[in-house]
Scaffold this active site. Structure first.
Site, mmCIF file in Angstrom:
data_model
loop_
_atom_site.group_PDB
_atom_site.id
_atom_site.type_symbol
_atom_site.label_atom_id
_atom_site.label_comp_id
_atom_site.label_asym_id
_atom_site.label_seq_id
_atom_site.Cartn_x
_atom_site.Cartn_y
_atom_site.Cartn_z
ATOM 1 C CG ASP A 294 -2.422 4.314 -1.320
ATOM 2 O OD1 ASP A 294 -3.150 4.329 -2.332
ATOM 3 O OD2 ASP A 294 -2.513 3.444 -0.435
ATOM 4 C CE LYS B 157 -7.398 2.599 2.371
ATOM 5 N NZ LYS B 157 -7.171 1.305 3.035
ATOM 6 C CG ASP C 281 -2.733 -0.037 -2.467
ATOM 7 O OD1 ASP C 281 -2.490 1.075 -1.955
ATOM 8 O OD2 ASP C 281 -3.496 -0.869 -1.938
ATOM 9 C CB SER D 114 -0.964 -0.036 1.184
ATOM 10 O OG SER D 114 -1.869 1.021 1.088
ATOM 11 C CG HIS D 115 0.442 3.627 3.460
ATOM 12 N ND1 HIS D 115 -0.421 2.594 3.675
ATOM 13 C CD2 HIS D 115 1.067 3.844 4.631
ATOM 14 C CE1 HIS D 115 -0.337 2.206 4.935
ATOM 15 N NE2 HIS D 115 0.559 2.942 5.540
ATOM 16 C CG ASP E 105 -5.977 1.333 -0.847
ATOM 17 O OD1 ASP E 105 -5.011 2.122 -0.779
ATOM 18 O OD2 ASP E 105 -6.023 0.256 -0.216
ATOM 19 N NE ARG E 106 -3.524 4.296 3.282
ATOM 20 C CZ ARG E 106 -2.989 4.428 4.466
ATOM 21 N NH1 ARG E 106 -2.405 5.552 4.809
ATOM 22 N NH2 ARG E 106 -3.001 3.435 5.324
HETATM 23 C C1 G16 Z 1 -5.001 -0.213 5.687
HETATM 24 C C2 G16 Z 1 -6.439 -0.579 5.894
HETATM 25 C C3 G16 Z 1 -7.202 0.599 6.402
HETATM 26 C C4 G16 Z 1 -6.544 1.186 7.633
HETATM 27 C C5 G16 Z 1 -5.110 1.513 7.320
HETATM 28 C C6 G16 Z 1 -4.313 2.009 8.514
HETATM 29 O O1 G16 Z 1 -4.914 0.701 4.624
HETATM 30 O O2 G16 Z 1 -7.044 -1.045 4.712
HETATM 31 O O3 G16 Z 1 -8.507 0.187 6.674
HETATM 32 O O4 G16 Z 1 -7.202 2.331 8.061
HETATM 33 O O5 G16 Z 1 -4.464 0.363 6.840
HETATM 34 O O6 G16 Z 1 -4.149 0.981 9.394
HETATM 35 P P1 G16 Z 1 -3.141 1.116 10.623
HETATM 36 O O7 G16 Z 1 -3.608 2.319 11.399
HETATM 37 O O8 G16 Z 1 -3.325 -0.177 11.347
HETATM 38 O O9 G16 Z 1 -1.765 1.330 10.076
HETATM 39 P P2 G16 Z 1 -3.868 0.505 3.449
HETATM 40 O O10 G16 Z 1 -4.096 1.678 2.544
HETATM 41 O O11 G16 Z 1 -2.520 0.499 4.108
HETATM 42 O O12 G16 Z 1 -4.204 -0.824 2.842
#
Ligand code: G16
Length: 567
Positions: free
Chosen positions: A295, A396, A297, A119-120, A299-300
């Site tokens: 981000d 998302k 991938d 992801s990010h 989704d953000r």
């Molecule tokens: C993932 C989850 C999100 C979550 C985020 C942050 O996002 O899909 O639902 O809000 O992690 O999680 P944490 O606070 O545990 O780091 P992504 O975009 O990283 O897949």
């Protein structure tokens, strides 16, 4: 063409102790995934967790194209072929955004998908890789499946693979390859990474109106946007949707749209710290009316107005909730409930109350929205971590959020800042900020959380008055958040420590579940003001921030003076 006849083999292996999926899949340093059998073990355990459903099934595979994606996909192809999977649908060059995988799983009605992304988190040989499994509704695997996968990783003794299956350059070229493995047909179809997703966005939004907004008309000047893909996967989708379909300029309206396997050594996380480059561009050039970043991938999203006016994800969710009727998809399907993750500010709750919609508060993690959407009780949801989306898929969706914002702007004929000001005037303002302390020593972070656990159950904590900068807050309640899913009644415990004050202000403490080393402490700070809506958020929240650091004894436990990221 003759179909190659191949035979699978069984390879002996031993378990790894650290394959517990976090908030969204397994995320580790690339070098960890490169260890002998590390990736193989985890993939085999995903397949074992699916049991007999896997036989003859089709799966979607793809990701943000970060370093190690290709070898991981080749491994998945060989292991899938030996585990009686019938077909894999893979994005060309291994590229699919996370929302695109979710959309494909749903459209093809297949068993699920494997998403290759951290992801990010940064990418490249020195950084992170990730693998997550998405189920047949297109959403991330619920806790029960992830726990099952983890259990299996602690006991695995062997995996099955077809070492003679030639994968070289297979994912580079569109088309279908067929194999005969152990007497069964196995198919790999390489498809265009964007086509399906672009078609879905065209069904949801009014592209004619959006084109007119971006290009301008006789009556209205062009609305000048700047979209930053941060060298992540959205680049290919942004070029397709915004440049080719909506007529945006490839030179002036989009940037960093070529996906790089190391994201150009930046941290592909759309927030004020890591997308500072975009913030600066908007501040330097006042002709930009709108900015957005995505981000790795896809989704953000982060939404900015003129002069980099920042929209918190919590406010973004509330504004969209208040204006969904200008989007064709919602006109057609209606608007059911709204939801947010627990730490997300409660701005959307006020919209739900006014519109008479059901409102849900779930733990952090998109997987918790899926059941509500499947049950037809949830149309729009979001998280403070820059995630916004709807029931069009079960992830998302960063590009969807930008198209939704532009639809609202087009409909209201107003800029971002004016839309926010109008919203706050109607609903009051939920001031919100998140302080992140990244790569803290795990021991100190755990000790701090334990200290907070003890504090909130200590005698007299509830009812106590806490003070800072001449402001006082009385503790009305405190707990460690737990959630019972209204649909399947599964329970998620220990989802974050909440200190709730009498005036509605909140402090939340959690450890992130998405990091790949050490611990990340997150503190979420929120207060509500009915009339005083134009003060700077950091100024407004300062007393609560001081109280949050004080009661957590953050410096004592972590040694940290300052957060690494403030949003
Ligand atoms: C993932 C989850 C999100 C979550 C985020 C942050 O996002 O899909 O639902 O809000 O992690 O999680 P944490 O606070 O545990 O780091 P992504 O975009 O990283 O897949």
């Amino acid at each position: 063409m003759s179909v190659p006849k191949l035979e699978s083999v069984v390879v002996q292996t031993t378990p790894f102790e650290d394959q517990k999926p976090g908030t969204s899949g397994l995320r580790k340093k690339v070098k960890v995934f490169m260890e002998k059998n590390y990736t193989e073990n985890f993939i085999q355990c995903i397949f074992d967790a699916l049991g007999c459903k896997l036989k003859g099934a089709t799966l979607v595979v793809g990701g943000d194209g970060r370093y190690f994606s290709k070898p991981a996909i080749n491994t998945i192809i060989r292991i899938a072929s030996a585990n009686e999977v019938s077909k894999l649908i893979i994005g060309q060059l291994g590229i699919f955004s996370t929302p695109a995988v979710s959309a494909l799983i749903r459209q093809h009605k297949v068993l699920g998908g494997i998403v290759l992304t951290a992801s990010h988190n940064p990418g490249g040989i020195r950084h992170d890789f990730g693998i997550k499994y998405n189920i047949e509704n297109g959403g991330p695997a619920p806790d029960q499946i992830s726990n099952n996968i983890y259990e299996l990783t602690t006991k695995i003794t062997q995996y099955k693979t077809t070492p003679t299956l030639e994968t070289d350059r297979m994912i580079d070229i569109l088309g279908t390859s067929k194999f005969n493995v152990d007497g069964r047909e196995f198919t790999v179809e390489i498809i265009d990474s964007t086509k399906n997703y672009v078609a879905l966005m065209k069904e949801i939004f009014d592209f004619n109106k959006l084109r007119a907004l971006i290009r301008g008309t006789d009556k209205r000047p062009a609305f000048n946007i700047l979209l930053d893909s941060m060298n992540g996967v959205t680049g290919v989708y942004v070029r397709n949707i915004f440049v080719e379909e909506l007529g945006a300029s490839p030179d002036n309206n989009v940037r960093r749209v070529v996906p790089l396997d190391n994201f150009g050594e930046i941290h592909p996380d759309p927030n004020l710290t890591y997308a500072k480059d975009l913030v600066d561009k908007l501040k330097e050039n006042a002709s930009y009316d709108f900015g957005a970043a995505f981000d790795g991938d896809g989704d953000r999203n982060m939404i900015l107005g003129k002069n980099a006016f920042f929209v918190t994800p919590s406010d973004s969710l509330a504004v969209l909730a208040n204006n969904l009727d200008c989007i064709p998809y919602f006109k057609k399907n209606g608007v059911h409930g709204f939801a947010r993750s627990m730490p997300t500010a409660a701005a959307v709750d006020r919209v739900a109350a006014k519109l008479g919609k059901e409102m849900f508060e779930v733990p952090t993690g998109w997987k918790y929205f899926g059941n509500l959407m499947d049950a037809g009780r949830l149309s729009l949801c979001g998280e403070e971590s820059f995630g916004t989306g709807s029931d069009h898929i079960r992830e998302k969706d960063g590009l969807w959020a930008v198209l939704a914002w532009l639809s609202v702007i087009e409909h209201k004929n107003m800029g971002v800042e004016d839309i926010l000001k109008e919203h706050w005037k109607t609903y009051g303002r939920n001031y919100f900020s998140r302080y992140d302390y990244e790569e803290v020593e795990t021991e100190g972070a755990n000790a701090m959380m334990q200290h907070l656990e003890n504090l909130i159950v200590s005698k007299d904590f509830v009812g106590k008055t806490l003070a800072s900068n001449c402001k006082t807050y009385k503790v009305a309640n405190a707990d460690n958040f737990s959630y019972v899913d209204p649909i399947d009644h599964s329970v998620a415990k220990n989802q974050g420590i909440r200190v709730l004050f009498e005036d509605g202000s909140r402090l939340i403490y959690r450890l992130s579940g998405t990091g790949s080393s050490g611990a990340t402490v997150r503190i979420y700070i929120e207060c509500y003001e009915k009339d005083d809506v134009l003060t700077d958020a950091q100024v407004m929240l300062r007393p609560l921030v001081n109280i949050s650091l004080d009661i957590a004894q953050l410096k004592k436990f972590t040694g940290r003076e300052e957060p690494t990221v403030i949003t």
